[in-house]
Each structure stands twice: as structure tokens, then as C-alpha cells.
Design a protein around this motif. Structure first.
Motif, PDB file in Angstrom:
ATOM      1  N   ASP A   1      -9.441  10.467  -3.443  1.00  0.00           N
ATOM      2  CA  ASP A   1      -8.008  10.221  -3.263  1.00  0.00           C
ATOM      3  C   ASP A   1      -7.388   9.528  -4.467  1.00  0.00           C
ATOM      4  N   VAL A   2      -6.070   9.686  -4.607  1.00  0.00           N
ATOM      5  CA  VAL A   2      -5.277   8.742  -5.384  1.00  0.00           C
ATOM      6  C   VAL A   2      -4.093   8.317  -4.525  1.00  0.00           C
ATOM      7  N   VAL A   3      -3.534   7.173  -4.863  1.00  0.00           N
ATOM      8  CA  VAL A   3      -2.259   6.737  -4.288  1.00  0.00           C
ATOM      9  C   VAL A   3      -1.212   6.901  -5.376  1.00  0.00           C
TER      10      VAL A   3
ATOM     11  N   GLY B   1       5.289  11.767  -9.373  1.00  0.00           N
ATOM     12  CA  GLY B   1       5.286  10.321  -9.491  1.00  0.00           C
ATOM     13  C   GLY B   1       4.182   9.791 -10.367  1.00  0.00           C
ATOM     14  N   ILE B   2       3.922   8.495 -10.233  1.00  0.00           N
ATOM     15  CA  ILE B   2       2.969   7.762 -11.060  1.00  0.00           C
ATOM     16  C   ILE B   2       1.746   7.396 -10.222  1.00  0.00           C
ATOM     17  N   VAL B   3       0.565   7.651 -10.745  1.00  0.00           N
ATOM     18  CA  VAL B   3      -0.674   7.255 -10.063  1.00  0.00           C
ATOM     19  C   VAL B   3      -0.769   5.733 -10.069  1.00  0.00           C
ATOM     20  N   GLU B   4      -0.906   5.174  -8.883  1.00  0.00           N
ATOM     21  CA  GLU B   4      -1.040   3.725  -8.735  1.00  0.00           C
ATOM     22  C   GLU B   4      -2.496   3.284  -8.641  1.00  0.00           C
ATOM     23  N   ALA B   5      -3.312   4.105  -7.990  1.00  0.00           N
ATOM     24  CA  ALA B   5      -4.730   3.774  -7.822  1.00  0.00           C
ATOM     25  C   ALA B   5      -5.501   5.075  -7.650  1.00  0.00           C
ATOM     26  N   ALA B   6      -6.735   5.096  -8.113  1.00  0.00           N
ATOM     27  CA  ALA B   6      -7.572   6.291  -8.035  1.00  0.00           C
ATOM     28  C   ALA B   6      -8.921   5.949  -7.428  1.00  0.00           C
ATOM     29  N   GLY B   7      -9.435   6.857  -6.576  1.00  0.00           N
ATOM     30  CA  GLY B   7     -10.738   6.674  -5.968  1.00  0.00           C
ATOM     31  C   GLY B   7     -11.867   6.784  -6.989  1.00  0.00           C
ATOM     32  N   SER B   8     -13.045   6.339  -6.576  1.00  0.00           N
ATOM     33  CA  SER B   8     -14.167   6.234  -7.507  1.00  0.00           C
ATOM     34  C   SER B   8     -14.666   7.580  -8.016  1.00  0.00           C
TER      35      SER B   8
END
Length: 347
Positions: A27-29, A63-70
């Protein structure tokens, strides 16, 4: 965070909902910079497509990626990205064939249990297979950012329709439907080299955009009168290719009637009664092909992106009303009443 929810026909609300978080390592947020309202969203708004009370909505956003999964390898925090209207894993046979809309692990934004694009943020499953990175400096160019948003759906859907209609260099194309998808179909037909593009539409503001996008002729009539007008413009033969971007019985009947013998119809209008507009015996006798369906826009973004970036293709004029998140319910009303063509949302 805040996001748009639907509770009943004509009952759209902007409410506080749980913030999206990484649930799977793929996932990403994503923080939404631009979203919009689609003509197909109106079927839920009008109660013609079932939704659960409180369900999220919206399937076009960037949009902008705020967080990305491992396990995400292609994106890191801070990347500017566009999301096609279906997520897909990027690894199955369908994805390899460019039919991401049939990915067994894919899904539509706003489906039950998923985030919708008309909100402040979105959890994106299978980010590596779904998202496409955009140049970082596009985030500061308002017109370009708006044009890039069209890659999430309408520009790729118009391209899918043009391919289904068999548009080639020098061909004659008719476009049924003057909504954002139909107008992007005009743009796509022009890009693919159509020599003559006949736009069917009655709203001057929309047909003016069609002309700017490359339409050579406009037919304002409907039904049999429209069929006669197209026949007259084409020496009685009809168009080599027809883009059907409405999805009703009447629009499909018109598409069949104005197609040239041996021609093709590219259909992308979400069907609502359009099946009864097909007479297979007529199509059989006249060798008319029918191709299209839900557009795998993820497959088309890499091809279309360079033309949008360099300005060769600019779909931004289809967005004729801009609202903030609080204005989304009014945006639905404007599109339903046809006082707006396509509403841009800036959360």
C-alpha cells in the motif's frame, strides 16, 4: 480526515472519516491534490446505481505519496502520482495484457470498504501496479495538474473509445455524446489522425470545446434528424468510426445508424438501457463491429502522458467548475442540472 460520502439519492455529505493507513506492505497513503466528479457518479447520485448509506465515492484523483509500505519499490514519500480509476496488482495475466480492469485482485475506488477519491487522502492498494509517477514540478503548475488529472479516467476512456472505433489516419469519426468523455473522444480521434470528426451535441459551450479539440463539424439534432445530418455530411455513407459516450438506448441506436458499412463503434458510455439499442441483425448485415467497455486507463497512461506534459494534448478545458471539498455536494447538483460539464475538486 474529511471525505465525500453518499447516504441516499441526492444526499451527498462531506464528513469526518478515519484517516487511511498502510494495511498491506504493498500500500501507499496518498494525499489528494486534485479530484473530480465523473458523469458516471451521477448514476449513484440519482439513485440509479445502488450505494450503501455512508459509502465513499470518487474515482479520479492525483496527489502526493505520504507513506509507502515496506514492499513498495516504485514510490517514496513526496512523489507526485496519478491514480487510474481501478487499482490493479500489475502482476497477473490480465495486467500483463493491458487489461488491468479485469485484474482478479483489482477494484474500484469508492467500492464498499475502500476510500474514494473525493476526499483528503486515499489508501492505494498495490501501489506499484496501480500508480504512475508524474514530474514533481507539475505540482506547481495549476493548468498542467488539471490536465494530468484527466489521465485518471476521461482522457484514457476517450482514447479507449477511439481505439474501439478503429480510428486511423484520414478516417471520418462521429462522436455521440458531448460530456467530458465524448469531448476527450474528439481529442483522441484528432490525436490518432482522423481527418473529419463530427461531434453530436446541442450545448454550445460543449460543442465549442469539441471544435477546439478538433471537431470539424457539429450536429445539434437528435434521433433520426441527427442520423440524416451525419449521412448528409458523409455522402450518405456514415462514419468509418463512431464513438458512443452516453450509454442509453437512443445513443446506441444513433451510433449504429450513423456507422458506415464495415465501420466500428467504440462504446464507453456506462450502459443504462443501451442494450436494447442494439439490433444484431442490422449490425450483421452491415458488418458493423462493436468494441469497447470499461477502459483500462492504466495501460494508456504511459502513452498519453508525454503528450499531456508537452501540451500536444490538453484536456483541461473539460473542467469548467472548481470547488473545494465542502463544495462537492453543490458540484453534483451542478452536473446533474447540466450547468457544469465536469467539476474539479481541490481538497
Amino acid at each position: 480526515m474529511r471525505a465525500t460520502t453518499i447516504h441516499a439519492p441526492f444526499d451527498m455529505r462531506v464528513e469526518d472519516v478515519p484517516d487511511p493507513v498502510i494495511q498491506e506492505p504493498t500500500d501507499v497513503v496518498l494525499r489528494v491534490l486534485r479530484a473530480c466528479i465523473c458523469g458516471s457518479d451521477l448514476w449513484a447520485y440519482r439513485g440509479e446505481s445502488a450505494r450503501q448509506p455512508g459509502q465513499r465515492i470518487g474515482h479520479e484523483f492525483l496527489g502526493i505519496v505520504e507513506a509507502a509500505g515496506s514492499e513498495v519499490t516504485g514510490f517514496t514519500a513526496g512523489d507526485l502520482v496519478v491514480a487510474p480509476f481501478v487499482w490493479s496488482d500489475g502482476t497477473c495475466e490480465y495486467c500483463a495484457e493491458g487489461l488491468q480492469t479485469s485484474c482478479p485482485r483489482g477494484g474500484f475506488w469508492g467500492s464498499v470498504g475502500s476510500d474514494g477519491g473525493q476526499g483528503e487522502a486515499v489508501r492505494v492498494p498495490f501501489a506499484d501496479g496501480t500508480l504512475v509517477k508524474l514530474p514533481a514540478d507539475a505540482a506547481s503548475d495549476d493548468r498542467l495538474l488539471t490536465a494530468l488529472l484527466a489521465l485518471s479516467d476521461v482522457l484514457g476512456t476517450g482514447h479507449h473509445a477511439a481505439l474501439g472505433a478503429g480510428v486511423t489516419k484520414g478516417s471520418t469519426v462521429a462522436v455521440v455524446g458531448d460530456g467530458a468523455v465524448g469531448l476527450c473522444g474528439v481529442l483522441a480521434a484528432k490525436r490518432l489522425g482522423a481527418e473529419r470528426i463530427i461531434a453530436l451535441g446541442r450545448h454550445t459551450a460543449r460543442t465549442d470545446i469539441a471544435r477546439a479539440f478538433g471537431a470539424t463539424d457539429v450536429v445539434a439534432e437528435r434521433g433520426e434528424a441527427a442520423e440524416a445530418a451525419v449521412r448528409e455530411l458523409t455522402g450518405g455513407q456514415g462514419a468509418h468510426g463512431v464513438i458512443e459516450a452516453v450509454g442509453t438506448e437512443q445513443s446506441m441506436r444513433t451510433a449504429v445508424a450513423i456507422a458506415r458499412d464495415g465501420g466500428s463503434i467504440g462504446y464507453v458510455g456506462v450502459p443504462h438501457g443501451s442494450g436494447t439499442g442494439l439490433d444484431l441483425s442490422v449490425m450483421f448485415d452491415r458488418n458493423i463491429a462493436l468494441r469497447g467497455g470499461v477502459a483500462p486507463v492504466r495501460a494508456y497512461i504511459p502513452e498519453l502522458l508525454p503528450d499531456v506534459l508537452d501540451g500536444t494534448v490538453d484536456p483541461s478545458p473539460v473542467f469548467d467548475l472548481t470547488v473545494g471539498l465542502d463544495g462537492v455536494p453543490a458540484g453534483y447538483k451542478a452536473m446533474d442540472e447540466r450547468t457544469a460539464l465536469k467539476v474539479l475538486v481541490k481538497p
